[in-house]
Design a protein around this motif. Structure first.
Motif, PDB file in Angstrom:
ATOM      1  N   GLY A  22       0.961  -0.805   0.105  1.00 53.18           N
ATOM      2  CA  GLY A  22       0.129  -0.404   0.145  1.00 53.18           C
ATOM      3  C   GLY A  22       0.897   1.387   0.240  1.00 53.18           C
ATOM      4  N   LYS A  23       1.554   0.867  -0.074  1.00 48.82           N
ATOM      5  CA  LYS A  23       2.974   2.345  -0.495  1.00 48.82           C
ATOM      6  C   LYS A  23       2.882   3.065  -2.040  1.00 48.82           C
ATOM      7  N   LYS A  24       3.213   3.855  -1.390  1.00 48.39           N
ATOM      8  CA  LYS A  24       3.029   4.926  -2.941  1.00 48.39           C
ATOM      9  C   LYS A  24       4.648   5.847  -3.278  1.00 48.39           C
ATOM     10  N   ARG A  25       4.782   6.154  -4.017  1.00 44.37           N
ATOM     11  CA  ARG A  25       6.165   6.618  -4.397  1.00 44.37           C
ATOM     12  C   ARG A  25       6.020   8.268  -4.243  1.00 44.37           C
ATOM     13  N   ILE A  26       6.128   8.892  -4.100  1.00 46.98           N
ATOM     14  CA  ILE A  26       5.489  11.349  -4.548  1.00 46.98           C
ATOM     15  C   ILE A  26       7.864  11.172  -4.655  1.00 46.98           C
ATOM     16  N   ASN A  27       8.110  12.759  -5.024  1.00 46.25           N
ATOM     17  CA  ASN A  27       8.697  13.208  -5.509  1.00 46.25           C
ATOM     18  C   ASN A  27       8.150  14.559  -4.457  1.00 46.25           C
ATOM     19  N   LEU A  28       8.901  14.967  -3.708  1.00 46.30           N
ATOM     20  CA  LEU A  28       8.965  16.296  -2.751  1.00 46.30           C
ATOM     21  C   LEU A  28       9.705  17.788  -3.323  1.00 46.30           C
ATOM     22  N   VAL A  58      14.309  14.111  -3.278  1.00 48.84           N
ATOM     23  CA  VAL A  58      14.121  15.841  -2.846  1.00 48.84           C
ATOM     24  C   VAL A  58      14.285  16.956  -4.018  1.00 48.84           C
ATOM     25  N   SER A  59      13.855  17.860  -4.024  1.00 46.27           N
ATOM     26  CA  SER A  59      14.835  18.911  -4.847  1.00 46.27           C
ATOM     27  C   SER A  59      14.260  19.818  -3.481  1.00 46.27           C
ATOM     28  N   GLY A  60      14.821  21.326  -3.928  1.00 42.06           N
ATOM     29  CA  GLY A  60      14.724  22.666  -2.686  1.00 42.06           C
ATOM     30  C   GLY A  60      15.681  23.636  -2.978  1.00 42.06           C
ATOM     31  N   ALA A  61      15.398  24.742  -2.281  1.00 45.21           N
ATOM     32  CA  ALA A  61      16.088  26.273  -2.847  1.00 45.21           C
ATOM     33  C   ALA A  61      15.578  26.541  -1.417  1.00 45.21           C
ATOM     34  N   THR A 231       8.401   7.591  -9.966  1.00 47.60           N
ATOM     35  CA  THR A 231       7.275   8.773 -10.096  1.00 47.60           C
ATOM     36  C   THR A 231       6.866   9.388 -10.707  1.00 47.60           C
ATOM     37  N   GLU A 232       5.483   9.308 -10.853  1.00 50.55           N
ATOM     38  CA  GLU A 232       5.382  10.801 -11.350  1.00 50.55           C
ATOM     39  C   GLU A 232       4.511  11.774 -11.200  1.00 50.55           C
ATOM     40  N   ASP A 233       4.443  11.736  -9.679  1.00 47.57           N
ATOM     41  CA  ASP A 233       4.113  12.189  -9.073  1.00 47.57           C
ATOM     42  C   ASP A 233       4.938  13.594  -8.046  1.00 47.57           C
ATOM     43  N   VAL A 234       4.573  14.956  -7.575  1.00 46.77           N
ATOM     44  CA  VAL A 234       5.350  15.542  -7.320  1.00 46.77           C
ATOM     45  C   VAL A 234       3.981  16.586  -6.247  1.00 46.77           C
ATOM     46  N   LEU A 235       4.639  16.124  -5.140  1.00 49.53           N
ATOM     47  CA  LEU A 235       4.580  17.262  -3.796  1.00 49.53           C
ATOM     48  C   LEU A 235       4.683  18.301  -3.838  1.00 49.53           C
ATOM     49  N   VAL A 236       4.623  19.460  -4.059  1.00 49.26           N
ATOM     50  CA  VAL A 236       5.365  20.678  -3.809  1.00 49.26           C
ATOM     51  C   VAL A 236       4.664  21.157  -2.024  1.00 49.26           C
TER      52      VAL A 236
END
Length: 375
Positions: A22-28, A58-61, A231-236
């Protein structure tokens, strides 16, 4: 082919995006926003504790970059629980209640400001002095206590050896172009380059190239995920206000609003590119996939400050009281919980924000369609 098109088109990642159990991958993608970055700490804390989300990239500024490397370090060295501890320990140390000297604290307080802030106690002094003196005059020894904190908390060798995709944005002073430091090139200097506000800190030189705050060119960067993750999902996690209902009238209010718009502009541009490619894929004009000549269809999700953002002011980006950090942390946890409760089932299926509304151009009449029809 431009940078965004190459990112959409090329990927060596396999197509599976879901994990067993039930886990899902995501990018942050984590925005910068000074001390308001403690809200992002809360969001990350909730996601890590929930256990159903696997963070692939994960990405960030700016402050988002700091949160990103703390997250990456914890995951590399001990998994989700260690990442939660690293984030909590860092924000405690970075607060006014932390163990910095008074001199380091004075400099660190400025570092947590994304822009010159109206209403802060030192603003009048800063406005006056900055007309005549640059950061090279005001800080001749180039002391940056946050760099010491980052080096204390982060094992960059462990981060570079991990499986997490990591991207930190900075702005090349000479060219004005975006520089992405990835997992292989990440250092404390790269993180500080991402947070180097030019009004306050010297440009950070890396391999002879000076860099300023990454928020000017990508706040935060999304496109590096397209060619490096499954994954094609990004959480901003967006902590810069998009909407202000009141019209600014004072010089300081105008400056603050101009900077908010500026620091969101790159994100809106990425939304526009994602929405455009998604429309072409949905209309059958571009092939979807990860192979040669195929494009990614990105699902975008967002957690933002919401109601609490209306109570915050630009000056509060300078507030380094740990009680303030804890309040934002709790708000971040609640916001992440609401997102998971409402949209966990949407991850891997669809976007949960209306990208067309986010990047819509306001005009009296529609622009004429280009030759060959409307895209």
């Amino acid at each position: 082919m431009n940078l965004f098109a190459r990112a959409f088109k090329r990927s060596n990642a396999p197509k599976s995006t879901h994990k067993p159990g039930g886990k899902k991958r995501i990018n942050l993608a984590l925005q910068g926003g000074g001390a308001h970055g403690a809200f992002t700490w809360g969001v990350l804390d909730e996601l890590l504790e929930d256990g159903r989300i696997e963070i692939e990239g994960v990405s960030g500024a700016s402050a988002g970059a700091v949160n990103a490397v703390m997250l990456a370090d914890g995951l590399a060295r001990g998994g989700p629980e260690e990442a939660r501890k690293r984030l909590a320990d860092f924000w405690r140390a970075a607060s006014r209640d932390g163990d910095m000297s008074a001199f380091q604290r004075a400099i660190s307080d400025r570092l947590f400001s994304l822009i010159p802030i109206a209403g802060a106690p030192i603003q009048t002094w800063f406005d006056t002095v900055s007309r005549y003196l640059s950061p090279y005059d005001l800080n001749p020894l180039n002391i940056n206590p946050l760099k010491d904190l980052i080096e204390k908390f982060v094992d960059f060798d462990a981060v570079r050896g991990s499986g997490l995709q990591l991207f930190v944005a900075a702005t090349n002073v000479h060219t004005g172009r975006l520089r992405i430091f990835d997992r292989a090139t990440i250092t404390a200097e790269a993180v500080m380059a991402s947070a180097a506000l030019p009004y306050v800190f010297r440009a950070v030189e890396i391999d002879g190239v000076p860099y300023w705050d990454g928020g000017y060119s990508a706040n935060p960067p999304i496109f590096p995920f397209f060619r490096t993750t499954q994954t094609e999902d990004v959480l901003v996690v967006q902590i810069n206000p998009v909407l202000r209902t009141a019209t600014p009238t004072s010089a300081r209010e105008i400056m603050n609003r101009v900077n908010e718009i500026t620091f969101n502009a790159s994100l809106v541009a990425e939304y526009r590119a994602i929405e455009f490619v998604s429309r072409l894929i949905d209309g059958g004009r571009l092939p979807r996939g990860t192979g040669p000549g195929e494009y990614r269809r990105i699902n975008v999700h967002r957690v933002d400050l919401g109601f609490i953002g209306k109570k915050l002011t630009p000056a509060s980006r300078l507030n380094t009281d740990f009680d303030f950090f804890e309040m934002l942390h709790r708000a971040g946890r609640r916001a992440a919980r609401r997102f998971l409760d409402r949209h966990f089932d949407d991850i891997g299926v669809r976007s949960t924000i209306d990208l067309r509304a986010e990047m819509r151009v306001e005009q009296d009449e529609p622009l004429p369609a280009a030759a060959g029809g409307q895209a």
